[in-house]
Design a protein around this motif. Structure first.
Motif, mmCIF file in Angstrom:
data_model
loop_
_atom_site.group_PDB
_atom_site.id
_atom_site.type_symbol
_atom_site.label_atom_id
_atom_site.label_comp_id
_atom_site.label_asym_id
_atom_site.label_seq_id
_atom_site.Cartn_x
_atom_site.Cartn_y
_atom_site.Cartn_z
ATOM 1 N N GLN A 534 0.796 -1.239 -0.119
ATOM 2 C CA GLN A 534 0.143 -0.057 0.081
ATOM 3 C C GLN A 534 0.787 1.429 0.060
ATOM 4 O O GLN A 534 2.126 1.210 0.374
ATOM 5 C CB GLN A 534 -1.072 0.105 1.251
ATOM 6 C CG GLN A 534 -0.184 0.051 2.456
ATOM 7 C CD GLN A 534 -1.156 0.168 3.642
ATOM 8 O OE1 GLN A 534 -2.365 0.207 3.593
ATOM 9 N NE2 GLN A 534 -0.453 0.713 4.937
ATOM 10 N N GLU A 540 0.340 9.928 0.371
ATOM 11 C CA GLU A 540 -0.545 10.005 -0.606
ATOM 12 C C GLU A 540 -1.347 11.486 -0.808
ATOM 13 O O GLU A 540 -1.792 12.074 -1.713
ATOM 14 C CB GLU A 540 -1.457 8.725 -0.969
ATOM 15 C CG GLU A 540 -2.357 8.622 -2.261
ATOM 16 C CD GLU A 540 -3.251 7.427 -2.000
ATOM 17 O OE1 GLU A 540 -3.902 7.113 -3.047
ATOM 18 O OE2 GLU A 540 -3.253 6.682 -1.102
ATOM 19 N N LYS A 559 3.475 9.938 -8.981
ATOM 20 C CA LYS A 559 2.333 9.307 -8.576
ATOM 21 C C LYS A 559 2.157 8.151 -9.535
ATOM 22 O O LYS A 559 1.738 7.129 -9.099
ATOM 23 C CB LYS A 559 1.003 10.311 -8.701
ATOM 24 C CG LYS A 559 -0.082 9.603 -8.310
ATOM 25 C CD LYS A 559 -1.308 10.438 -8.128
ATOM 26 C CE LYS A 559 -2.406 9.811 -7.814
ATOM 27 N NZ LYS A 559 -3.620 10.746 -7.360
ATOM 28 N N VAL A 563 1.949 3.935 -8.214
ATOM 29 C CA VAL A 563 0.988 3.157 -8.688
ATOM 30 C C VAL A 563 1.250 2.031 -9.345
ATOM 31 O O VAL A 563 0.868 0.922 -9.127
ATOM 32 C CB VAL A 563 -0.037 4.098 -9.400
ATOM 33 C CG1 VAL A 563 -1.519 2.960 -9.976
ATOM 34 C CG2 VAL A 563 -0.726 5.211 -8.496
ATOM 35 N N ARG A 564 2.316 2.236 -10.042
ATOM 36 C CA ARG A 564 3.050 0.949 -10.750
ATOM 37 C C ARG A 564 3.660 -0.165 -9.932
ATOM 38 O O ARG A 564 3.375 -1.283 -10.014
ATOM 39 C CB ARG A 564 3.928 1.403 -11.790
ATOM 40 C CG ARG A 564 3.349 1.838 -12.948
ATOM 41 C CD ARG A 564 4.377 2.238 -14.147
ATOM 42 N NE ARG A 564 3.805 2.568 -15.609
ATOM 43 C CZ ARG A 564 4.693 3.031 -16.484
ATOM 44 N NH1 ARG A 564 5.988 3.086 -16.328
ATOM 45 N NH2 ARG A 564 4.104 3.292 -17.684
ATOM 46 N N LEU A 566 2.554 -0.322 -6.757
ATOM 47 C CA LEU A 566 1.699 -0.937 -6.058
ATOM 48 C C LEU A 566 1.002 -2.030 -6.746
ATOM 49 O O LEU A 566 0.661 -3.335 -6.130
ATOM 50 C CB LEU A 566 0.544 0.043 -5.664
ATOM 51 C CG LEU A 566 -0.566 -0.446 -4.840
ATOM 52 C CD1 LEU A 566 0.017 -0.965 -3.384
ATOM 53 C CD2 LEU A 566 -1.336 0.829 -4.583
ATOM 54 N N HIS A 567 0.992 -1.899 -7.981
ATOM 55 C CA HIS A 567 0.420 -2.950 -9.069
ATOM 56 C C HIS A 567 1.185 -4.116 -9.147
ATOM 57 O O HIS A 567 0.797 -5.299 -9.030
ATOM 58 C CB HIS A 567 0.096 -2.243 -10.381
ATOM 59 C CG HIS A 567 -0.499 -3.247 -11.422
ATOM 60 N ND1 HIS A 567 0.444 -4.040 -12.314
ATOM 61 C CD2 HIS A 567 -2.050 -3.647 -11.577
ATOM 62 C CE1 HIS A 567 -0.555 -4.597 -12.963
ATOM 63 N NE2 HIS A 567 -1.905 -4.593 -12.462
ATOM 64 N N THR A 631 -6.668 -4.289 -7.739
ATOM 65 C CA THR A 631 -5.874 -4.356 -8.891
ATOM 66 C C THR A 631 -6.729 -3.470 -10.118
ATOM 67 O O THR A 631 -6.125 -2.873 -10.821
ATOM 68 C CB THR A 631 -5.458 -5.739 -9.643
ATOM 69 O OG1 THR A 631 -6.557 -6.446 -9.595
ATOM 70 C CG2 THR A 631 -4.485 -6.203 -8.316
ATOM 71 N N ILE A 634 -6.451 -0.005 -9.238
ATOM 72 C CA ILE A 634 -5.242 0.513 -9.546
ATOM 73 C C ILE A 634 -4.989 0.669 -10.971
ATOM 74 O O ILE A 634 -4.453 1.622 -11.584
ATOM 75 C CB ILE A 634 -3.945 -0.517 -9.156
ATOM 76 C CG1 ILE A 634 -4.010 -0.492 -7.319
ATOM 77 C CG2 ILE A 634 -2.702 -0.250 -9.484
ATOM 78 C CD1 ILE A 634 -3.294 -1.611 -6.890
ATOM 79 N N SER A 637 -6.478 3.839 -12.229
ATOM 80 C CA SER A 637 -5.897 4.898 -11.933
ATOM 81 C C SER A 637 -4.467 5.140 -12.709
ATOM 82 O O SER A 637 -4.069 6.210 -13.127
ATOM 83 C CB SER A 637 -5.279 5.139 -10.395
ATOM 84 O OG SER A 637 -4.619 3.803 -10.163
ATOM 85 N N MET A 638 -3.918 3.911 -12.978
ATOM 86 C CA MET A 638 -2.752 3.964 -13.901
ATOM 87 C C MET A 638 -3.100 4.438 -15.332
ATOM 88 O O MET A 638 -2.417 5.402 -15.978
ATOM 89 C CB MET A 638 -2.173 2.554 -14.236
ATOM 90 C CG MET A 638 -1.496 2.178 -12.884
ATOM 91 S SD MET A 638 -0.738 0.301 -12.867
ATOM 92 C CE MET A 638 0.056 0.506 -14.456
#
Length: 799
Positions: A534, A540, A559, A563-564, A566-567, A631, A634, A637-638
């Motif tokens: 996370q 964030e 950002k 996110v990448r 986290l993915h 996912t 995520i 958002s990506m």
């Protein structure tokens, strides 16, 4: 002067960078950095460490280690696809030439005659000196290994990365680059260049008109030996010079200087025009006589204060004195030369000066920029503060005592110059925190916590990364039961000096606005996201708040990086590897389970175990479902961030087209396709204004792309690829969005896109875009890696 040093209590707080926290998610507070944390993996060296200052860290995050067999290079990569918290290191090496290098102090006949006479000289002082010297006596085998290495500033080679100057133990000075990611090539041998130059001058200095004496004179032999033997070399910063072309137009040319300290005290300056491609770009610049009889170390001094800019060379000696020698920079705007050398320390106390560092800092009390020079002198740390005022140059110097019981072997300075790390043979690493007073400086001493795996080991050197995020330490086994080990193994350890909160705060308020330059800080944040699966809520919130205040592409890239990562953390590791053989199907015969009648209790336990396994599987399915929903969020958002960055880069491309309309028909930028793509969003007012200006300036002309195979029009429907009506598919460039219609491509790490390799000059070019390391890169400011080179052959589809 009195020694300006003090020892704080053990629980003292050190002044440092801001941390994340507070109500708004970004609190500019000062606090303790925390204990250093060891990071894996530990790299084992194949050969022992050699030379002074064996560890050097470059600006492009590559660590060099001097060994007896080669120069080991480890590149630190902040890999988004790495699912483990360990460091990603790419290892390579610059091998030592097999043939030993011999300094040419005369013709072959003269050297043979000198060898014969000096080896049988009646004077024992001359004979013993000659027989024991590995440079003058060719019969003694020379040492093999690396003596010293130095990294150039960023942006000196074709790829915009650092050059590597390497000095071997047999006094061969060469310059290397890595055009391919893990392959090193030698660009020029400066030892041969300087030998040829000295030979043409009849082994005399540039200012001397008298011919040199006969080589048979032992004094002349020693003079030539010291004149040709390099000790250290250091790179200057990048300078911009105005060059007048034949048509009387001026052109800005970048150059860098390489200063080489010789054994006789002379400083040889080489000028390299950038980007440095081969030996033709090297020019002999100047030679300076320092007057130091026994030089030991070298460093550049570059002072910048408003419009005043000065440059010089700091030379230390084995006997103790330290001085700054002026360097004349002709044609460099804003630079002026010192009139006389500046003596920083003049006492001949026979303490060797080593590890000289020069840091430009801002004095908060005097409100002026100044230069802090730090060096190690035995067990002490020498410091000198240079302040330029209207009255002249003020020099304040002193020593920090009481640090180590044995001589200091390595000294490193953080990027802001407020922290100094020292390493000694006694196994301790100390941290000095700098604080200012009106007339002097104070250094607070602090012991770095001992790491468990490094206790009892012998340290040979250390270095810190560009942003002081990591410390690299090379060590070997110490004494065991008062006995040395039979065989020593040399290892390089990596220690994290900053906490993830501190690293994230530095990334948010970084003035460089370049993720590639901050890769070491990024890796610390990546490790935290991988472990916790996370993004920290405080980070964030702070990032979203800053993005609302200023729509900076750097923050969007940061950002997207989070996110990448986290993915990647939610992706399951590979269990079935294709390269592993499957032995289950190859087993012959059936496996019989022999069950006795008395094993009823075993059956009950098996049933209970099976029920527990079913419950664990159900719980695991719930976790998998939760991870799938996460996912999906995520990925959404990506896609949102990537679309925003794509649109911003399209605006940049259209801005270039607006300023240079003639560029469109020559390099086939899909201007109309980009404008149509941007018009899909009606809320972007900036895009509407830009598109209106472009359409007016182009006079409604349409420049379309055509397929090189069938000459049909290529439509612009996607920024990643395009397909013509006959089915030919072409990938689009990530920066200019033009279709790459060549057979040889180079993959780019920015958006997993492909661009064409550069063509030779003078040929017809339809797409001559080449990726360079610039801050205007689209998603991540990461340099391209030539090892991702791919070849794709396109076949004509059926109509």
């Amino acid at each position: 002067m009195a020694a300006a040093s003090s020892s704080p209590p053990a629980a003292a707080l050190t002044k440092s960078e801001p941390q994340i926290g507070g109500e708004h998610g970004l609190e500019l507070a000062f606090g303790f950095e925390g204990a250093p944390l060891k990071r894996e993996p530990t790299v084992t060296l194949l050969t022992p460490v050699s030379g002074a200052q064996p560890l050097r860290w470059s600006e492009d995050h590559r660590l060099s280690v001097n060994t007896c067999g080669s120069l080991a290079v480890m590149e630190l990569l902040c890999d988004v696809k790495n699912k483990k918290p360990e460091l990603t290191l790419h290892r390579s090496s610059v091998s030592v030439p097999a043939q030993p290098y011999r300094l040419r102090m005369g013709t072959a006949a003269e050297e043979a005659k000198v060898t014969e006479e000096c080896s049988t000289h009646p004077d024992p002082t001359v004979r013993q000196l000659f027989l024991a010297d590995k440079i003058m006596n060719p019969s003694i085998p020379a040492y093999k290994g690396i003596k010293y290495a130095s990294w150039s500033p960023l942006g000196c080679d074709n790829n915009g990365r650092c050059l590597l100057a390497c000095l071997t133990l047999d006094h061969r000075l060469t310059i290397h680059n890595s055009l391919k990611c893990l392959e090193w090539s030698t660009l020029i041998d400066l030892s041969d260049e300087y030998s040829e130059r000295v030979k043409v001058q009849n082994y005399t200095s540039t200012d001397s008109t008298e011919p040199s004496a006969d080589l048979l004179d032992f004094t002349e032999l020693q003079r030539r030996r010291s004149m040709l033997t390099p000790l250290r070399m250091e790179w200057s910063s990048v300078y911009t010079v105005k060059q007048v072309l034949p048509d009387n137009t001026c052109k800005d040319v970048e150059m860098v200087l390489l200063a080489v300290l010789m054994e006789n005290g002379h400083l040889v300056l080489w000028k390299l025009e950038l980007p440095f491609v081969n030996g033709d770009d090297v020019v002999f610049y100047d030679m300076i006589e320092s007057g130091v009889t026994s030089p030991s170390d070298l460093a550049w001094w570059e002072h910048k204060s408003a419009e005043r800019q000065m440059s010089g060379l700091i030379v230390g000696s084995h006997s103790g004195p330290i001085k700054i020698l002026p360097v004349t920079l002709t044609g460099v705007k804003g630079y002026f030369t010192l009139r006389h050398p500046v003596i920083l320390w003049q006492e001949c106390d026979e303490i060797t000066v080593e590890n000289i560092k020069c840091i430009p800092i801002f004095h908060p009390i005097l409100k002026s920029s100044c230069s802090l020079i730090i060096a190690s002198r035995g067990c002490y740390v020498f410091w000198c503060l240079l302040v330029i005022s209207p009255a002249g140059l003020n020099v304040h110097n002193s020593h920090v005592t009481g640090l180590h019981s044995l001589p200091i072997i390595s000294l490193a300075v953080s990027q802001n110059g407020l922290a100094v790390y020292t390493c000694s043979l006694d196994g301790w690493i100390k941290k000095l925190t700098l604080s200012f007073t009106e007339k002097s400086l104070l250094f607070k001493q602090e012991d770095l916590d001992q790491i468990e795996n490094l206790t009892g080991r012998r340290l040979h050197g250390m270095a810190i990364s560009t942003n002081a995020a990591y410390m690299a330490i090379v060590s070997t086994q110490g004494m065991s039961d008062n006995l040395p080990p039979v065989a020593r193994t040399y290892r390089v350890h990596f220690v994290a000096l900053k906490t993830p909160e501190r690293a994230a705060a530095l990334l948010l308020r970084s003035p460089t606005q370049n993720l590639y330059r901050l890769s070491d800080l990024l890796d610390i944040v990546r490790c935290l996201v991988i472990k916790n699966k996370q993004i920290p809520s405080s980070l964030e919130v702070a990032l979203d708040r800053l993005m609302q205040e200023s729509d900076s592409l750097y923050l969007w890239r940061f950002k997207l990086f989070l996110v990448r990562v986290l993915h990647t953390s939610f992706q399951a590791p590979l269990t079935n590897h294709r390269w592993k053989p499957n032995l289950e199907g190859n087993l012959k015969g059936d496996v019989m389970d022999v069950v006795d009648e008395e094993e009823d209790d075993g059956d009950k336990t098996r049933q209970e175990n099976s029920q527990s396994e079913v419950q664990q599987q159900n719980d695991g399915n719930k976790v998998v479902q939760m991870s799938e929903t996460q996912t999906e969020q995520i990925q959404k958002s990506m896609e949102k961030i990537q679309n925003h960055l794509v649109r911003e880069n399209m605006k940049k491309v259209l801005g270039v087209v607006y300023l240079n309309t003639w560029i469109t028909p020559q390099i086939s930028v899909p201007t109309c396709g980009l404008m149509d793509y941007l018009t899909t969003d009606n809320c972007d007012r900036d895009a509407e204004v830009l598109i209106g200006h472009v359409r007016k300036k182009m006079n409604k002309q349409v420049f379309q792309e055509h397929c090189s195979l069938c000459q049909d029009v290529l439509p612009f429907t996607d920024h990643k690829q395009t397909v013509c009506p006959r089915g030919h598919m072409w990938l689009r460039c990530v920066l200019t969005y033009q279709a790459c219609q060549a057979l040889t491509f180079r993959r780019c790490l920015l958006l997993d896109s492909i661009s064409r390799l550069p063509d030779p000059e003078g040929t017809a070019q339809t797409h001559t875009h080449t990726h360079t390391h610039t801050p205007s890169a689209l998603v991540l400011n990461l340099p391209f890696s030539p090892d991702f080179r791919t070849r794709q052959k396109f076949k004509e589809c059926k109509r």
